[in-house]
Design an enzyme around this catalytic site. Structure first.
Site, mmCIF file in Angstrom:
data_model
loop_
_atom_site.group_PDB
_atom_site.id
_atom_site.type_symbol
_atom_site.label_atom_id
_atom_site.label_comp_id
_atom_site.label_asym_id
_atom_site.label_seq_id
_atom_site.Cartn_x
_atom_site.Cartn_y
_atom_site.Cartn_z
ATOM 1 C CG LEU A 74 -1.677 1.241 1.616
ATOM 2 C CD1 LEU A 74 -2.599 1.658 0.490
ATOM 3 C CD2 LEU A 74 -2.457 1.014 2.904
ATOM 4 C CB SER A 75 1.559 3.849 -2.548
ATOM 5 O OG SER A 75 1.851 3.018 -3.651
ATOM 6 C CD GLN A 76 6.114 7.605 0.569
ATOM 7 O OE1 GLN A 76 7.006 6.870 0.136
ATOM 8 N NE2 GLN A 76 6.361 8.733 1.227
#
Length: 225
Positions: A74-76
């Protein structure tokens, strides 16, 4: 913008997953240069902790990527906000194709801004979990499928915008062909030597490429798993 989420009170979070945590995240995004008030408000509203493993929920609003299984992340928050901001900077697209559904968080952010999101995920387990999560939250304007993301979704093309959440060595002309005239394409491009987040726009009868800064994404793989 659509904020008609079907959230039970407990889903809004407590402590490290509370509204206060989301407010702090948005303050940090603003300090990092995110300016679009629409993007900031969506990320202030959407409970990011619902898109990661319960054991990692207290880290959901940290400035970091989180594992979601099968080698995916899950991307920052900053990356999600930056890509979304770049996609809508010159106008809200009506239809967006996302390649790499992952947890469903980026699709949910987009769905709160645009009319229709079509999202493709190559890993069956992640696709099923994301579809279930998005349905539970009431995102009726997200259409998701399990398939090879490198092919796009030609049956529903052309799209006003395309966003890719995995990195390839080059921009695939097959995907660009699924854009409407005047469309916007945002993706990380590069390999082991480094990646850049780029945006392509059709301006004055030619493609204009904007460099949006360094990026670090998992590779865009073909096939299904």
């Amino acid at each position: 913008m659509s904020f008609g989420l079907r959230l039970p009170r407990e889903a809004l979070g407590l402590g490290m997953t509370s509204q206060r945590a989301r407010d702090r995240m948005v303050d940090r995004l603003r300090e990092q240069g995110i300016r679009d008030p629409r993007v900031l408000e969506v990320m202030r509203t959407l409970p990011r902790h619902l898109f990661c493993d319960e054991a990692l929920a207290t880290r959901a609003y940290d400035d970091t990527a989180l594992p979601i299984g099968r080698g995916q992340t899950l991307s920052q928050p900053y990356v999600v906000a930056r890509m979304t901001e770049a996609l809508i900077e010159f106008g809200l697209p009506a239809s967006v194709l996302e390649l790499g559904t992952g947890s469903g968080y980026q699709a949910a952010v987009l769905a709160m801004l645009v009319e229709q999101v079509s999202s493709v995920e190559r890993i069956d387990e992640l696709s099923r979990l994301a579809r279930k999560r998005l349905r539970k939250l009431g995102f009726g304007n997200v259409r998701a499928r399990f398939d090879d993301g490198r092919l796009g979704w030609p049956e529903h093309a052309p799209f006003d915008a395309i966003i890719v959440t995995a990195s390839a060595d080059r921009v695939d002309p097959q995907l660009i062909a699924q854009l409407k005239p005047g469309g916007v394409f945002v993706a990380p491009v590069g390999g082991a030597d480094g990646q850049r987040l780029v945006r392509l726009r059709w301006v004055d009868d030619r493609w204009q490429q904007d460099d949006l800064g360094p990026a670090l994404f998992v590779p865009l793989l073909g096939g299904t798993a």
